[in-house]
Motif scaffolding. Structure first.
Motif, PDB file in Angstrom:
ATOM      1  N   GLU A   6      -3.697 -22.952 -17.472  1.00 53.24           N
ATOM      2  CA  GLU A   6      -2.505 -22.789 -18.313  1.00 53.24           C
ATOM      3  C   GLU A   6      -2.599 -21.505 -19.139  1.00 53.24           C
ATOM      4  N   ILE A   7      -3.811 -21.199 -19.626  1.00 53.69           N
ATOM      5  CA  ILE A   7      -4.007 -19.974 -20.403  1.00 53.69           C
ATOM      6  C   ILE A   7      -3.798 -18.754 -19.511  1.00 53.69           C
ATOM      7  N   ALA A   8      -4.345 -18.814 -18.293  1.00 43.97           N
ATOM      8  CA  ALA A   8      -4.179 -17.698 -17.350  1.00 43.97           C
ATOM      9  C   ALA A   8      -2.706 -17.496 -17.010  1.00 43.97           C
ATOM     10  N   ALA A   9      -1.971 -18.596 -16.834  1.00 40.31           N
ATOM     11  CA  ALA A   9      -0.535 -18.492 -16.532  1.00 40.31           C
ATOM     12  C   ALA A   9       0.232 -17.895 -17.706  1.00 40.31           C
ATOM     13  N   LEU A  10      -0.158 -18.269 -18.925  1.00 42.08           N
ATOM     14  CA  LEU A  10       0.488 -17.736 -20.132  1.00 42.08           C
ATOM     15  C   LEU A  10       0.275 -16.231 -20.236  1.00 42.08           C
ATOM     16  N   MET A  11      -0.956 -15.763 -19.974  1.00 42.58           N
ATOM     17  CA  MET A  11      -1.257 -14.333 -20.049  1.00 42.58           C
ATOM     18  C   MET A  11      -0.519 -13.559 -18.959  1.00 42.58           C
ATOM     19  N   LYS A  12      -0.381 -14.171 -17.795  1.00 40.49           N
ATOM     20  CA  LYS A  12       0.345 -13.515 -16.704  1.00 40.49           C
ATOM     21  C   LYS A  12       1.834 -13.436 -17.024  1.00 40.49           C
ATOM     22  N   GLU A  13       2.342 -14.479 -17.669  1.00 40.21           N
ATOM     23  CA  GLU A  13       3.763 -14.517 -18.034  1.00 40.21           C
ATOM     24  C   GLU A  13       4.088 -13.488 -19.123  1.00 40.21           C
ATOM     25  N   LYS A  23       0.827  -1.200   0.000  1.00 44.71           N
ATOM     26  CA  LYS A  23       0.000   0.000   0.000  1.00 44.71           C
ATOM     27  C   LYS A  23       0.864   1.253   0.000  1.00 44.71           C
ATOM     28  N   TRP A  24       1.957   1.220   0.742  1.00 43.79           N
ATOM     29  CA  TRP A  24       2.862   2.376   0.761  1.00 43.79           C
ATOM     30  C   TRP A  24       3.419   2.646  -0.631  1.00 43.79           C
ATOM     31  N   GLN A  25       3.657   1.580  -1.383  1.00 43.44           N
ATOM     32  CA  GLN A  25       4.221   1.720  -2.721  1.00 43.44           C
ATOM     33  C   GLN A  25       3.153   2.026  -3.768  1.00 43.44           C
ATOM     34  N   GLY A  26       1.902   2.141  -3.337  1.00 42.25           N
ATOM     35  CA  GLY A  26       0.823   2.467  -4.266  1.00 42.25           C
ATOM     36  C   GLY A  26       0.462   1.316  -5.177  1.00 42.25           C
ATOM     37  N   ALA A  27       0.636   0.089  -4.701  1.00 44.41           N
ATOM     38  CA  ALA A  27       0.349  -1.069  -5.533  1.00 44.41           C
ATOM     39  C   ALA A  27      -1.144  -1.180  -5.769  1.00 44.41           C
ATOM     40  N   ALA A  28      -1.526  -1.443  -7.032  1.00 47.53           N
ATOM     41  CA  ALA A  28      -2.934  -1.590  -7.379  1.00 47.53           C
ATOM     42  C   ALA A  28      -3.295  -3.059  -7.396  1.00 47.53           C
ATOM     43  N   PRO A  29      -4.539  -3.421  -7.068  1.00 47.10           N
ATOM     44  CA  PRO A  29      -4.934  -4.829  -7.101  1.00 47.10           C
ATOM     45  C   PRO A  29      -4.910  -5.358  -8.528  1.00 47.10           C
ATOM     46  N   GLU A  30      -4.540  -6.622  -8.659  1.00 45.39           N
ATOM     47  CA  GLU A  30      -4.459  -7.235  -9.978  1.00 45.39           C
ATOM     48  C   GLU A  30      -5.858  -7.400 -10.556  1.00 45.39           C
ATOM     49  N   VAL A  31      -6.036  -6.974 -11.796  1.00 47.44           N
ATOM     50  CA  VAL A  31      -7.335  -7.050 -12.451  1.00 47.44           C
ATOM     51  C   VAL A  31      -7.330  -8.224 -13.422  1.00 47.44           C
ATOM     52  N   THR A  32      -8.274  -9.131 -13.269  1.00 45.19           N
ATOM     53  CA  THR A  32      -8.391 -10.278 -14.157  1.00 45.19           C
ATOM     54  C   THR A  32      -9.348  -9.937 -15.282  1.00 45.19           C
ATOM     55  N   LEU A  70     -13.434 -18.318 -18.876  1.00 47.83           N
ATOM     56  CA  LEU A  70     -12.742 -19.592 -19.088  1.00 47.83           C
ATOM     57  C   LEU A  70     -12.742 -20.424 -17.813  1.00 47.83           C
ATOM     58  N   GLU A  71     -12.464 -19.767 -16.683  1.00 44.09           N
ATOM     59  CA  GLU A  71     -12.418 -20.468 -15.401  1.00 44.09           C
ATOM     60  C   GLU A  71     -13.769 -21.072 -15.046  1.00 44.09           C
ATOM     61  N   LYS A  72     -14.840 -20.380 -15.416  1.00 40.00           N
ATOM     62  CA  LYS A  72     -16.189 -20.885 -15.118  1.00 40.00           C
ATOM     63  C   LYS A  72     -16.496 -22.141 -15.925  1.00 40.00           C
ATOM     64  N   ASP A  73     -16.008 -22.166 -17.184  1.00 36.96           N
ATOM     65  CA  ASP A  73     -16.311 -23.286 -18.085  1.00 36.96           C
ATOM     66  C   ASP A  73     -15.465 -24.519 -17.766  1.00 36.96           C
ATOM     67  N   LYS A  74     -14.169 -24.285 -17.486  1.00 33.17           N
ATOM     68  CA  LYS A  74     -13.233 -25.354 -17.103  1.00 33.17           C
ATOM     69  C   LYS A  74     -12.756 -26.245 -18.246  1.00 33.17           C
ATOM     70  N   GLY A  96      -5.679 -10.854 -25.285  1.00 36.77           N
ATOM     71  CA  GLY A  96      -6.427 -12.079 -25.552  1.00 36.77           C
ATOM     72  C   GLY A  96      -7.920 -11.848 -25.665  1.00 36.77           C
ATOM     73  N   ARG A  97      -8.582 -12.813 -26.277  1.00 31.73           N
ATOM     74  CA  ARG A  97     -10.037 -12.772 -26.388  1.00 31.73           C
ATOM     75  C   ARG A  97     -10.551 -14.184 -26.643  1.00 31.73           C
ATOM     76  N   LEU A  98     -11.806 -14.393 -26.347  1.00 36.43           N
ATOM     77  CA  LEU A  98     -12.463 -15.686 -26.583  1.00 36.43           C
ATOM     78  C   LEU A  98     -13.270 -15.576 -27.865  1.00 36.43           C
ATOM     79  N   GLY A  99     -12.936 -16.414 -28.856  1.00 42.37           N
ATOM     80  CA  GLY A  99     -13.613 -16.352 -30.146  1.00 42.37           C
ATOM     81  C   GLY A  99     -15.002 -16.950 -30.101  1.00 42.37           C
ATOM     82  N   ALA A 100     -15.784 -16.667 -31.151  1.00 39.64           N
ATOM     83  CA  ALA A 100     -17.166 -17.151 -31.219  1.00 39.64           C
ATOM     84  C   ALA A 100     -17.225 -18.674 -31.234  1.00 39.64           C
ATOM     85  N   GLY A 101     -16.217 -19.321 -31.793  1.00 42.44           N
ATOM     86  CA  GLY A 101     -16.211 -20.779 -31.850  1.00 42.44           C
ATOM     87  C   GLY A 101     -15.665 -21.449 -30.603  1.00 42.44           C
TER      88      GLY A 101
END
Length: 228
Positions: free
Chosen positions: A107-114, A60-69, A76-80, A120-125
């Motif tokens: 694995e996708i979430a880890a890739l985006m974080k890395e 908080k002293w460093q002004g860190a902002a919460p990570e936004v997902t 994706l997490e809901k579908d599994k 990224g986006r989720l396609g219609a298909g």
């Protein structure tokens, strides 16, 4: 050891160093306060005895902002279920697409974080599509990129000389009559044969030069002259 293991190792070392630095600073602060005869507050005592609180307060002293997902990652997490993941490298000149494989949501979430630079986006298909923007030339542009005129007078990026008509990208409609009256004949001939693109600077320079002869640009100049 690959790059992922190296980064993971460095993160662990940084966490250990951060704990050590915090401990030294906190002990120094306590020593100064004791020397001055100042009592420790309840909050300071909790900070000294509870490392998670200390780290949170430091953040908080460093002004860190919460990570936004991102919302699509939450979906994706809901579908599994696993997804096919596509990666498109969008260069200043050209694009390259590939399939990274079939991945689980974690694995996708880890890739985006890395790779925070990924979009990224989720396609219609149901597939996952990831874009990476790169300031540079794709392999095709480096080896076979030409800028010239197509049959309709559009400034166009070609895979190979314009006569092969392998269009990569169309930029804008050119005012051919204006170019013929303003530019030397050898420049027009070079444009018709195709101008070889070898680096980003040359690519941007060619676009900037001929944008002055775009039909929209010409119409704006005419309107300005009429208004004077």
């Amino acid at each position: 050891m690959n790059i992922f293991h190296i980064k993971k190792h460095l993160k662990k070392r940084w966490r250990r160093w951060r704990r050590a630095i915090w401990t030294v600073c906190a002990c120094g602060l306590v020593a100064v306060m004791a020397w001055l005869g100042m009592p420790l507050s309840d909050q300071m005592e909790r900070l000294m005895t509870n490392e998670p609180i200390a780290i949170e307060t430091l953040g908080k002293w460093q002004g860190a902002a919460p990570e936004v997902t991102e919302e699509w990652l939450v979906d994706l997490e809901k579908d599994k279920r696993t997804r096919i993941v596509h990666l498109t490298k969008i260069y200043t000149c050209g694009e390259e697409s590939s399939v990274l494989g079939i991945m689980r949501p974690d694995e996708i979430a880890a890739l985006m974080k890395e790779h925070p630079e990924y979009e990224g986006r989720l396609g219609a298909g149901g597939d996952v599509w990831i874009d990476e923007r790169i300031n540079g030339l794709s392999d095709i542009c480096k080896t076979r990129g030409y800028i010239g005129l197509d049959r309709d007078g559009n400034l166009t990026l070609f895979d190979g000389p314009p006569k092969k008509e392998k269009v990569i990208r169309t930029f804008f409609q050119m005012d051919v009559e204006m170019m013929e009256s303003a530019l030397p004949a050898d420049v027009l001939k070079q444009l018709q044969q195709g101008i070889r693109i070898q680096d980003v600077e040359e690519y941007n320079s060619v676009l900037s030069t001929f944008s002055d002869y775009a039909i929209e640009q010409s119409e704006r100049v005419m309107q300005q002259n009429e208004g004077q």
